[in-house]
Design an enzyme around this catalytic site. Sequence first.
Site, PDB file in Angstrom:
ATOM      1  N   ASP A 139     141.577 -16.497  58.699  1.00  0.00           N
ATOM      2  CA  ASP A 139     140.429 -15.859  58.066  1.00  0.00           C
ATOM      3  C   ASP A 139     140.477 -14.328  58.178  1.00  0.00           C
ATOM      4  O   ASP A 139     139.445 -13.670  58.119  1.00  0.00           O
ATOM      5  CB  ASP A 139     139.132 -16.390  58.699  1.00  0.00           C
ATOM      6  CG  ASP A 139     137.903 -16.057  57.871  1.00  0.00           C
ATOM      7  OD1 ASP A 139     138.031 -15.920  56.647  1.00  0.00           O
ATOM      8  OD2 ASP A 139     136.811 -15.924  58.458  1.00  0.00           O
ATOM      9  N   LEU A 174     138.967 -23.365  60.151  1.00  0.00           N
ATOM     10  CA  LEU A 174     140.250 -23.535  59.481  1.00  0.00           C
ATOM     11  C   LEU A 174     141.231 -22.429  59.845  1.00  0.00           C
ATOM     12  O   LEU A 174     140.852 -21.274  60.045  1.00  0.00           O
ATOM     13  CB  LEU A 174     140.059 -23.540  57.956  1.00  0.00           C
ATOM     14  CG  LEU A 174     139.217 -24.671  57.375  1.00  0.00           C
ATOM     15  CD1 LEU A 174     139.051 -24.466  55.877  1.00  0.00           C
ATOM     16  CD2 LEU A 174     139.841 -26.029  57.655  1.00  0.00           C
ATOM     17  N   CYS A 193     130.886 -35.294  46.769  1.00  0.00           N
ATOM     18  CA  CYS A 193     129.465 -34.984  46.965  1.00  0.00           C
ATOM     19  C   CYS A 193     128.555 -35.906  46.171  1.00  0.00           C
ATOM     20  O   CYS A 193     127.375 -36.068  46.512  1.00  0.00           O
ATOM     21  CB  CYS A 193     129.178 -33.534  46.556  1.00  0.00           C
ATOM     22  SG  CYS A 193     129.891 -32.294  47.652  1.00  0.00           S
ATOM     23  N   CYS A 203     118.604 -24.030  50.398  1.00  0.00           N
ATOM     24  CA  CYS A 203     118.932 -22.608  50.535  1.00  0.00           C
ATOM     25  C   CYS A 203     117.660 -21.757  50.429  1.00  0.00           C
ATOM     26  O   CYS A 203     116.954 -21.805  49.429  1.00  0.00           O
ATOM     27  CB  CYS A 203     119.925 -22.178  49.459  1.00  0.00           C
ATOM     28  SG  CYS A 203     120.354 -20.419  49.570  1.00  0.00           S
ATOM     29  N   LYS A 228     126.002  -3.949  55.147  1.00  0.00           N
ATOM     30  CA  LYS A 228     125.905  -2.818  56.073  1.00  0.00           C
ATOM     31  C   LYS A 228     124.601  -2.043  55.959  1.00  0.00           C
ATOM     32  O   LYS A 228     124.261  -1.268  56.855  1.00  0.00           O
ATOM     33  CB  LYS A 228     127.086  -1.868  55.857  1.00  0.00           C
ATOM     34  CG  LYS A 228     128.444  -2.488  56.152  1.00  0.00           C
ATOM     35  CD  LYS A 228     129.565  -1.500  55.874  1.00  0.00           C
ATOM     36  CE  LYS A 228     130.923  -2.081  56.256  1.00  0.00           C
ATOM     37  NZ  LYS A 228     131.269  -3.284  55.478  1.00  0.00           N
ATOM     38  N   CYS A 246     123.604 -18.241  58.696  1.00  0.00           N
ATOM     39  CA  CYS A 246     122.638 -19.230  58.217  1.00  0.00           C
ATOM     40  C   CYS A 246     123.346 -20.569  58.115  1.00  0.00           C
ATOM     41  O   CYS A 246     124.382 -20.677  57.460  1.00  0.00           O
ATOM     42  CB  CYS A 246     122.086 -18.803  56.853  1.00  0.00           C
ATOM     43  SG  CYS A 246     120.891 -19.952  56.136  1.00  0.00           S
ATOM     44  N   ASP A 247     122.788 -21.591  58.745  1.00  0.00           N
ATOM     45  CA  ASP A 247     123.416 -22.914  58.775  1.00  0.00           C
ATOM     46  C   ASP A 247     122.721 -23.943  57.892  1.00  0.00           C
ATOM     47  O   ASP A 247     123.117 -25.111  57.889  1.00  0.00           O
ATOM     48  CB  ASP A 247     123.414 -23.465  60.215  1.00  0.00           C
ATOM     49  CG  ASP A 247     124.437 -22.786  61.101  1.00  0.00           C
ATOM     50  OD1 ASP A 247     125.487 -22.378  60.579  1.00  0.00           O
ATOM     51  OD2 ASP A 247     124.180 -22.651  62.311  1.00  0.00           O
ATOM     52  N   CYS A 249     122.553 -24.851  54.689  1.00  0.00           N
ATOM     53  CA  CYS A 249     123.281 -25.687  53.735  1.00  0.00           C
ATOM     54  C   CYS A 249     124.310 -26.570  54.427  1.00  0.00           C
ATOM     55  O   CYS A 249     124.597 -27.684  53.969  1.00  0.00           O
ATOM     56  CB  CYS A 249     123.922 -24.831  52.649  1.00  0.00           C
ATOM     57  SG  CYS A 249     125.148 -23.630  53.235  1.00  0.00           S
ATOM     58  N   CYS A 253     124.070 -31.453  55.246  1.00  0.00           N
ATOM     59  CA  CYS A 253     125.084 -32.272  54.573  1.00  0.00           C
ATOM     60  C   CYS A 253     125.098 -33.690  55.152  1.00  0.00           C
ATOM     61  O   CYS A 253     125.254 -33.859  56.369  1.00  0.00           O
ATOM     62  CB  CYS A 253     126.456 -31.633  54.736  1.00  0.00           C
ATOM     63  SG  CYS A 253     127.795 -32.584  53.963  1.00  0.00           S
TER      64      CYS A 253
END
Length: 377
Positions: A139, A174, A193, A203, A228, A246-247, A249, A253
């Site tokens: 990443d 990942l 999905c 959201c 920024k 923010c978790d 979404c 699941c």
Amino acid sequence: MSSAQPSPEKLVAELRDRAHALGFDSFGIAPADARPDLPEKLNAALAAGWHGDMDWMEETAARRGSPTGMWPEARSVIVLGINYGPESDPLAILGEKSLGTISVYARNRDYHEIIKGKLKDMAGLLARRSGAEVKVFVDTAPLMEKPLAEAAGLGWQGKHTVLVSREFGSWLFLGAILTSADLPGDIKHEESCGSCTRCLDICPTNAFPAPFQLDARKCLAYLTVEHKDQIPLVFRAPMGNRIYGCDDCLAVCPWNKFASVSREAKLRAREELERPALADLVQLDDAGFRALFSGSPIKRIGLARFLRNVLIAIGNSADESLIPLVEARLDAEESIVRGAAIWALRRLAPDRADDLRLAYLARESDSSVAAEWTGDI
């Protein structure tokens, strides 16, 4: 092939075993050119401006669109995942307004540090056994890990654009290894999905223009981490007490029901980051900030942006006991901190803000901060 080198199939089996021993939960391989559709999709998102002020995405677009665009010698990509499933519902704390909510991935050691060493171990094994060249990515380079993980069979990009796994839901870190070796690939994972839209519906800022599309400019994960400047006014109230990431979404699941708590001890959440009090966080100085977030990805955003986020959360808390702590930040050196403090004070104690307004306006040189006092934002 020399006798010292294993067959590609035996080499892959050896790599899978090593990945498991190192603590990886998912392993897959795809040809480096497995996603020829990526440049078009990336350019469309950039043209729409969804990347916000992440200028590096546009600057690296030619390389980001394809692994071979970044490294022409690449023939295969190995994608690995580590489960970081939380022990409890990360959305429960959203109702406790005097506490700060930190995204699950940032409650433990920086995942870049955790994964990179393991990937180097894997890459070293591959290079020794095959003689091939290797490059490791976590990443931090223009490599689109999520669609490549889909091509490698680890899961699929859900409607929230995050990788979803049948085994681990939306909770996978990942990492990837590019190699000049031609390795047998895994079967691409199909999108699964169905008709579910829970991630889109929850959201708080309507950041999804459509399923499988994300406008980062509206995403609280982007706004609290990458952005920024001051948080745009329209997103401050929806931000609630989310002070880093923010978790929402991810957490709703349905596939998360299969995600167990990480077996990797290094990925367990630090207790002090699970339920931090806003009153404590807003009083941090630079040394305290660095000490609290040592080894954490949060440290990368710096104290000023962090205090900006905390002050917005305080403004949403309705906790009047925090007013003196807000006032203490009205004279902060950084404009984004002063601006957020003004907004928080106007939310918690509008009459007090009116009493202070003229005195502070008289010595305010930053027009954006002055606009917070006058309401012209």
